[in-house]
Scaffold this motif. Structure first.
Motif, PDB file in Angstrom:
ATOM      1  N   GLU A  79       3.620   6.401  -5.413  1.00 27.89           N
ATOM      2  CA  GLU A  79       3.312   6.572  -6.833  1.00 27.89           C
ATOM      3  C   GLU A  79       2.372   7.759  -7.050  1.00 27.89           C
ATOM      4  OE1 GLU A  79       1.767   3.875 -10.597  1.00 27.89           O
ATOM      5  OE2 GLU A  79       1.200   3.305  -8.570  1.00 27.89           O
ATOM      6  N   ALA A  80       1.355   7.886  -6.216  1.00 25.00           N
ATOM      7  CA  ALA A  80       0.410   9.001  -6.328  1.00 25.00           C
ATOM      8  C   ALA A  80       1.121  10.335  -6.085  1.00 25.00           C
ATOM      9  CB  ALA A  80      -0.736   8.821  -5.344  1.00 25.00           C
ATOM     10  N   TRP A  81       2.025  10.357  -5.108  1.00 28.02           N
ATOM     11  CA  TRP A  81       2.780  11.583  -4.821  1.00 28.02           C
ATOM     12  C   TRP A  81       3.670  11.953  -6.013  1.00 28.02           C
ATOM     13  CZ3 TRP A  81       8.133  12.023  -4.545  1.00 28.02           C
ATOM     14  CH2 TRP A  81       8.604  13.260  -4.142  1.00 28.02           C
TER      15      TRP A  81
ATOM     16  N   PRO B  43       0.819  -1.223   0.000  1.00 30.15           N
ATOM     17  CA  PRO B  43       0.000   0.000   0.000  1.00 30.15           C
ATOM     18  C   PRO B  43       0.853   1.272   0.000  1.00 30.15           C
ATOM     19  CG  PRO B  43      -0.546  -1.390   1.886  1.00 30.15           C
ATOM     20  CD  PRO B  43       0.537  -2.064   1.131  1.00 30.15           C
ATOM     21  N   TRP B  44       2.022   1.232   0.599  1.00 33.41           N
ATOM     22  CA  TRP B  44       2.875   2.421   0.624  1.00 33.41           C
ATOM     23  C   TRP B  44       3.397   2.745  -0.773  1.00 33.41           C
ATOM     24  CZ3 TRP B  44       7.709   1.393  -1.115  1.00 33.41           C
ATOM     25  CH2 TRP B  44       8.162   0.082  -1.042  1.00 33.41           C
ATOM     26  N   PHE B  45       3.522   1.731  -1.634  1.00 37.35           N
ATOM     27  CA  PHE B  45       3.977   1.974  -3.000  1.00 37.35           C
ATOM     28  C   PHE B  45       2.952   2.817  -3.763  1.00 37.35           C
ATOM     29  CE2 PHE B  45       4.505   0.940  -7.501  1.00 37.35           C
ATOM     30  CZ  PHE B  45       5.845   1.259  -7.655  1.00 37.35           C
TER      31      PHE B  45
END
Length: 77
Positions: free
Chosen positions: A10-12, A4-6
């Protein structure tokens, strides 16, 4: 399965890329080339074909100063 941190990273990264002026210039340049539009480069007048709004504004201010009554002095008496 991705962590989930990926997805968060990625969104950032995507948001940062989209806000980047360099990325936006590249997208606009590609769009103009694909659609055969005029370039926005300085040698092409920034994509303009006539005087800018600033040029019109300066001309209007000059004209108004010429028409001021205090500049229209008559002969001294």
């Amino acid at each position: 399965m991705r962590a989930p941190w990926f997805a968060l990273i990625e969104a950032w990264a995507v948001a940062r890329l989209i806000r980047s002026p360099l990325f936006n210039r590249a997208v606009h340049k590609a769009y103009r080339k694909i659609n055969r539009l005029e370039s926005l480069e300085q040698e092409n007048g920034g994509g303009r074909t006539g005087p800018s709004a600033l040029d019109h504004f300066k001309d209007e201010v000059k004209q108004q100063f010429k028409e001021l009554t205090w500049q229209k002095r008559g002969p001294k008496q």
